[in-house]
Design an enzyme around this catalytic site. Structure first.
Site, short mmCIF file in Angstrom:
data_model
loop_
_atom_site.label_atom_id
_atom_site.label_comp_id
_atom_site.label_asym_id
_atom_site.label_seq_id
_atom_site.Cartn_x
_atom_site.Cartn_y
_atom_site.Cartn_z
N TYR A 473 0.82 -1.21 0.00
CA TYR A 473 0.00 0.00 0.00
C TYR A 473 0.85 1.27 0.00
O TYR A 473 0.62 2.20 0.76
CB TYR A 473 -0.97 0.02 1.20
CG TYR A 473 -1.61 -1.30 1.51
CD1 TYR A 473 -2.30 -2.01 0.52
CD2 TYR A 473 -1.54 -1.87 2.77
CE1 TYR A 473 -2.90 -3.23 0.79
CE2 TYR A 473 -2.13 -3.09 3.06
CZ TYR A 473 -2.81 -3.76 2.06
OH TYR A 473 -3.40 -4.97 2.34
N HIS A 474 1.85 1.31 -0.90
CA HIS A 474 2.74 2.47 -0.98
C HIS A 474 2.74 3.11 -2.37
O HIS A 474 3.81 3.40 -2.91
CB HIS A 474 4.18 2.06 -0.64
CG HIS A 474 4.37 1.60 0.77
ND1 HIS A 474 5.51 0.93 1.17
CD2 HIS A 474 3.58 1.70 1.87
CE1 HIS A 474 5.42 0.64 2.46
NE2 HIS A 474 4.25 1.10 2.90
N PRO A 475 1.60 3.38 -2.99
CA PRO A 475 1.65 4.01 -4.31
C PRO A 475 2.27 5.39 -4.24
O PRO A 475 2.02 6.16 -3.31
CB PRO A 475 0.17 4.07 -4.72
CG PRO A 475 -0.59 4.06 -3.43
CD PRO A 475 0.22 3.19 -2.51
#
Length: 543
Positions: A473-475
């Protein structure tokens, strides 16, 4: 029937998105009582109790009341799978439902940003902003501050399997490191987390809550930005939807887009700012050509390894109803125990192979295991050892598929699409297995449950990576900072070719940082706040 209204009051600053960056901006910019600030948030208030319990992300992720619930396109690099991409739709944004892990990245990340032409973004220049935001439980030192609103604390949960993992990593040649946010990132140790006395410390709690009582700050919830309002080459305001009503509001000075690596490029594209060919294909008139909008998407892909054990893990503590009641009672009475769990306990930053000049992989070790956490833990003792490549070379995109802002964009991560990323994935699994082979861990492992011992050759390990991987969850990177043809903002975070508009969130990262992205996003907003204030002080003096 929709109607459009115009707010009579104009604001100096309009901030779009009350997330990790937007809450910081709202606080810092409203410190000046002469500045009128409007903060728009598409989600609601952070009233859900699970938003404040550290382990509450099990309840708030994939929950449409608090999460945008994005879904990627099918991705060939992970065998055509689609991944869920949670993003916070609530005050505090993703800081209200993330895994709470506080990691800054490596000195070289920021020095590389500056070397690419982004003046003022080298490590020595950004370190003061990390310190400014931080209230470090361990006290102040050259790398940490204690005067900021963001609480950074040690874990309130320790378990035997985590201690064994740390010792095994040391036996595998990885040094112990008690502060991976200090002088050197490399090593193994416990994560710190953004929490205080057993409660989550989101940016809504740390930054927004102290500021909302200021008369010059207005917060409007459930206000979904539809588009930016342009007059020539200047952005003069925002159109947003509240229920069935469209409302417009003007900005005297600047609009600050802080809607994240998905939301910010989507809003730009829906406003006619982006690649003309792409916009034409979806029926949006191009008002400002900027081909890099939505490109350069990067994310950390973690490869999950699960090991069954003969010693107890958290699986044994939380899978039975009576034990769950005991865990809940412990938290209510002491603010300790499994409900204080961050997304992981132990971190490792190391090299996937010899000859590298700095760590290129990161481990998240959890003292539990599950197929999908929301569905409950496995019915056996086990732990999870997830490993990701810190600086992937694969690049994806965020592109709208409709002029309607309510239609989610196409999310194409393009995971494992380069030879380098595939090589690191294979080597990373080998490092994970090497740690598991060391004592005092090896003697309590009974089986490699995922991906399993049948995967041995490099080709088989790559297949395991494609099948047993998930986003962390690191866009980032979709409105990149720089001066090259795909850059969207300059080093002041001003959108190229437009006046009155900046982007302030993780989308401006030219290259993703070597670690979790929440702390760097807060830093970006701290630095942006000073740049914005300075720009308008100079303007006032000039006039």
């Amino acid at each position: 029937m929709n109607s459009t209204t115009y707010k009579q009051e104009a604001f100096d600053y309009i901030i779009v998105g009350a997330g990790s960056a937007g809450c910081v901006l709202a606080n810092r910019l409203s410190e000046d009582p002469a500045a009128k600030v409007l903060l728009l948030e598409a989600g609601g208030a952070d009233w859900n109790p699970w938003l404040h319990v550290p382990v509450g992300y099990f309840k708030t992720m994939h929950n449409p009341a608090t999460d945008w619930c994005y879904l990627t396109d099918p991705d060939a690099g992970i065998n055509g799978r689609r991944l869920q991409w949670p993003r916070g739709k609530v005050l505090g944004g993703s800081s209200s439902l993330n895994g709470l892990l506080y990691i800054r990245g490596q000195r070289e990340d920021y020095d590389d940003w500056a070397a690419a032409g982004n003046a003022g973004w080298d490590y020595d220049s950004v370190l003061p902003y990390f310190k400014k935001s931080e209230c470090q439980e361990r006290g102040a030192d050259p790398y940490h501050g204690t005067d900021g609103p963001l609480k950074v604390s040690d874990l309130r949960l320790r378990r035997e399997i985590a201690e064994r993992f740390i010792e095994a990593a040391k036996a595998a040649g990885i040094p112990e490191n008690h502060d991976v946010n200090g002088a050197d990132q490399e090593g193994v140790g416990y994560f710190q987390q953004t929490s205080y006395k057993g409660f989550r410390c989101s940016t809504a709690k740390a930054f927004l809550r102290p500021a909302v009582k200021r008369a010059n700050l207005t917060v409007i919830k459930r206000a979904h930005c539809q588009r930016l309002l342009l007059e020539g080459q200047r952005v003069v305001g925002v159109e947003y939807r509240r229920g069935q009503r469209l409302e417009r509001v003007r900005a005297n000075l600047e609009v600050l887009l802080s809607s994240g690596a998905i939301g910010s490029p989507q809003i730009l594209q829906c406003s006619g700012i982006g690649n003309p060919k792409h916009l034409e294909e979806v029926g949006v008139e191009c008002l400002h050509e900027l081909p890099g909008v939505g490109e350069n998407l990067q994310d950390h892909l973690q490869i999950r390894l699960v090991f069954k054990t003969r010693c107890r893990t958290l699986n044994d503590e939380v899978r039975h109803p009576l034990r769950k009641l005991a865990v809940g009672a412990q938290y209510l009475m002491t603010r300790t125990g499994p409900l204080t769990l961050a997304a992981s306990q132990v971190c490792v930053f190391t090299r996937s192979r010899e000859g590298l000049d700095r760590p290129d992989i990161q481990f998240h070790m959890q003292p539990l295991s599950a197929d999908k956490p929301a569905e409950g833990v496995h019915p056996f003792s086990a732990f999870t050892s997830s490993v990701c490549q810190l600086r992937p070379t694969s690049r994806g995109s965020i592109r709208i598929t409709s002029p309607d802002p309510a239609v989610y964009p196409s999310i194409r991560p393009n995971y494992l699409s380069t030879e380098e990323d595939c090589r690191v994935a294979v080597d990373a699994i080998k490092v994970a297995r090497r740690i598991a082979e060391q004592e005092p861990l090896a003697s309590v492992i009974t089986e490699e449950y995922v991906p399993g011992a049948k995967y041995q050759s490099d080709e088989e390990l790559l297949e395991a990576a494609r099948q047993h991987s998930q986003t962390i969850y690191h866009p980032a990177g979709t409105c990149k900072m720089g001066n090259d043809p795909l850059a969207v903002v300059d080093d002041q975070l001003r959108v190229h070719g437009l006046e009155g508009l900046r982007v302030v969130d993780a989308s401006v990262m030219p290259v993703i940082v070597s670690g979790n992205t929440n702390a760097p996003t807060i830093m970006i907003a701290e630095k942006a706040s000073d740049m914005i204030k300075e720009a308008h002080v100079h303007r006032a003096r000039a006039s």
